[in-house]
Design an enzyme around this catalytic site. Structure first.
Site, short mmCIF file in Angstrom:
data_model
loop_
_atom_site.label_atom_id
_atom_site.label_comp_id
_atom_site.label_asym_id
_atom_site.label_seq_id
_atom_site.Cartn_x
_atom_site.Cartn_y
_atom_site.Cartn_z
NE ARG A 277 7.85 -4.05 4.77
CZ ARG A 277 7.36 -2.80 4.66
NH1 ARG A 277 8.12 -1.78 4.94
NH2 ARG A 277 6.11 -2.62 4.30
CE1 TYR A 317 1.95 3.82 3.86
CE2 TYR A 317 4.31 3.72 3.53
CZ TYR A 317 3.03 3.53 3.07
OH TYR A 317 2.84 3.04 1.81
CB CYS A 344 7.04 23.81 -0.01
SG CYS A 344 8.45 24.76 -0.54
CD GLU A 345 3.17 19.08 1.27
OE1 GLU A 345 2.49 18.98 2.30
OE2 GLU A 345 2.69 19.31 0.15
N1 LLP Z 1 2.02 -9.57 -2.38
C1 LLP Z 1 1.00 -8.69 -2.40
C2 LLP Z 1 -0.30 -9.10 -2.95
C3 LLP Z 1 1.19 -7.39 -1.91
O1 LLP Z 1 0.18 -6.52 -1.93
C4 LLP Z 1 2.45 -7.02 -1.38
C5 LLP Z 1 2.69 -5.65 -0.89
C6 LLP Z 1 3.48 -7.98 -1.39
C7 LLP Z 1 3.23 -9.24 -1.89
C8 LLP Z 1 4.86 -7.68 -0.85
O2 LLP Z 1 4.78 -7.44 0.50
P1 LLP Z 1 6.10 -7.29 1.42
O3 LLP Z 1 6.80 -8.61 1.43
O4 LLP Z 1 6.92 -6.24 0.83
O5 LLP Z 1 5.56 -6.95 2.75
N2 LLP Z 1 4.46 1.06 0.61
C9 LLP Z 1 4.27 0.32 1.84
C10 LLP Z 1 4.11 -1.17 1.61
C11 LLP Z 1 2.98 -1.53 0.66
C12 LLP Z 1 2.91 -3.02 0.42
C13 LLP Z 1 1.95 -3.33 -0.66
N3 LLP Z 1 1.81 -4.71 -0.95
C14 LLP Z 1 5.44 0.64 2.77
O6 LLP Z 1 6.26 1.45 2.43
O7 LLP Z 1 5.49 0.11 3.88
#
Ligand code: LLP
Length: 421
Positions: A277, A317, A344-345
């Site tokens: 992210r 979320y 349609c939700e």
């Molecule tokens: N490493 C692992 C083992 C992870 O499970 C994840 C994210 C990351 C790194 C990367 O994390 P970040 O730096 O992006 O926080 N779809 C959700 C987020 C799911 C994250 C899953 N794992 C959302 O839209 O907020």
């Protein structure tokens, strides 16, 4: 959120000096636009924050697997964190050396493990004991020793949205400290596995770092018991502001508060980080066009051509993404409304309340901070084509843009489907 790359100039929204209205006119809407300069800027910020801590970055491709973004990050020297055979293939396609790929995941199939090892991925992060036998078989067949890290579930509840916390005891992720000790006692059963690290990732969008600090300490206890474990992978989770008035710590503050925890581990190998992210979120906008405006029962509803099919986060979320007009207008002439998509939700609400200029059909809007977990979570729900993706790049002092991925065509949705009656 607006930033140095996504900004207003002469009253209209630009990405690195390129008019977003011009892109919308040429490519159509909905359309994701990503600033490569912004992504590389965030990468530099993260590297600078880790300056005093020897570290290696693996970009978490699950956040955004756009080919131009992967290529830009790989060319900047970053490895890739993957969670499926498909993501490994994608990382290789983007030019990542196999040795710089980490393969993680709570439910790797045997076929994915075979593929990862045949391609020669650098690391596999292990989440259960049974994986070891499959890795042992595949590595023996390939005549290789496979570096592995054991993912610790530190039983720490991260301060984040419940849906994206992963480090609490009931979570499906990782191995408990007890399971890790049991596994390390049996390590000689797996001579083709080089047990040389631990992995810990307690969640995404972590609002403050104290639970991560405790998780690092928990990992430190195990590292002290097993000297062959030379490094720690602390995952991702670096927070990103989604609101103008956000009080989240900056990445610089966040890393500074973890620095003492990491330095006292005295790791023999660089710490690994897996940002997703943080690198891509605020480099992305989703351009959308107003279809209709409905005023009834005391509320104004703006129906736009983007929806939960293109951006699932608000529906899934309750995530907040700011929405701004491409043409800046006086604050005084705004009206409060909800912005919704055509799906349609009832949950297909992109923003329940926002003050926007009185809309006209055809007006263009930008949904902000959608570079992470936007396009990757898009679907064909309601048989909607996934949107186009554009990248804005810098070539010396000049900015340019190109279509990175074309909008899908609904005639191509069902490949391989039997046409037999
Ligand atoms: N490493 C692992 C083992 C992870 O499970 C994840 C994210 C990351 C790194 C990367 O994390 P970040 O730096 O992006 O926080 N779809 C959700 C987020 C799911 C994250 C899953 N794992 C959302 O839209 O907020």
């Amino acid at each position: 959120m607006l930033n140095d790359s996504i900004h207003y100039a002469n009253g209209s929204l630009h990405c690195d000096g390129i008019s977003l209205a011009q892109i919308a006119e040429r490519i159509g809407t909905p359309c994701y636009v990503y600033s490569l300069p912004r992504i590389l800027h965030q990468l530099q910020r993260l590297k600078a924050a880790f300056q005093a801590i020897p570290s290696e970055i693996h970009y978490s491709a699950k956040a955004n697997a756009n080919l131009d973004i992967l290529r830009a990050l790989i060319q900047a020297g970053v490895g890739i964190d993957t969670v499926s055979g498909g993501e490994i293939w994608r990382a290789l396609q983007a030019g990542c050396p196999a040795a710089d790929i980490v393969f993680a995941g709570v439910g790797k199939t045997k076929a994915e493990i075979d593929y990862a090892i045949d391609e020669g991925v650098g690391w596999i992060n292990i989440e259960n004991q049974q994986e070891c036998a499959w890795i042992q078989a595949a590595a023996t067949r390939a005549g290789r020793t496979q570096r592995v890290a054991l993912r610790l579930n530190p039983a720490e509840r991260a301060a984040t949205h419940a849906a994206i916390a992963t480090g609490h005891a009931e979570a499906k992720f990782g191995l408990s400290a007890t399971s890790i000790r049991e596994l390390m006692q049996r390590a000689e059963r797996y001579p083709a596995l080089d047990f040389c690290g631990l992995h810990v990732h307690i969640g995404s969008q972590l609002s403050e770092p104290s639970a991560t600090g405790r998780a690092i300490d928990a990992a430190g206890n195990l590292l002290a018991e097993y000297p062959q474990l030379a490094t720690l992978n602390i995952g991702g989770g670096f927070p990103v502001p989604y609101r103008q008035d956000s009080e989240l710590s900056t990445v610089e503050e966040w890393v500074a508060s973890l620095q003492p925890y990491l330095l006292r581990l005295q790791l023999r190998e660089a710490v690994k980080i897996e940002p997703g992210r943080f690198l891509v979120a605020d480099a992305g906008v989703l351009l959308t066009r107003v279809l209709y405006c409905k005023r009834q029962l005391g509320q104004t509803t703006l129906i736009v051509d983007a929806s939960m099919s293109e951006l699932l986060r608000p529906a899934l979320y309750g995530a907040h993404h700011e929405i701004v007009p491409l043409n800046e207008v006086e604050k005084a002439s705004r009206e409060t409304m909800q912005v919704v998509g055509p799906v349609c939700e009832s949950t297909d609400v992109l923003l329940p309340q926002v003050a926007l200029p009185p809309p006209q059909a055809g007006d263009l809007l930008a949904i902000l901070t959608v570079g992470a977990y936007g396009m990757v979570m898009a679907s064909n729900y309601n048989a909607r084509p996934r949107p186009a993706e554009v990248v804005v790049y810098r070539n010396g002092a000049e900015s340019g843009w190109r279509l990175s991925r074309a909008r899908e065509d609904w005639r191509s949705f069902y490949p391989g489907e039997s046409q037999d009656p």
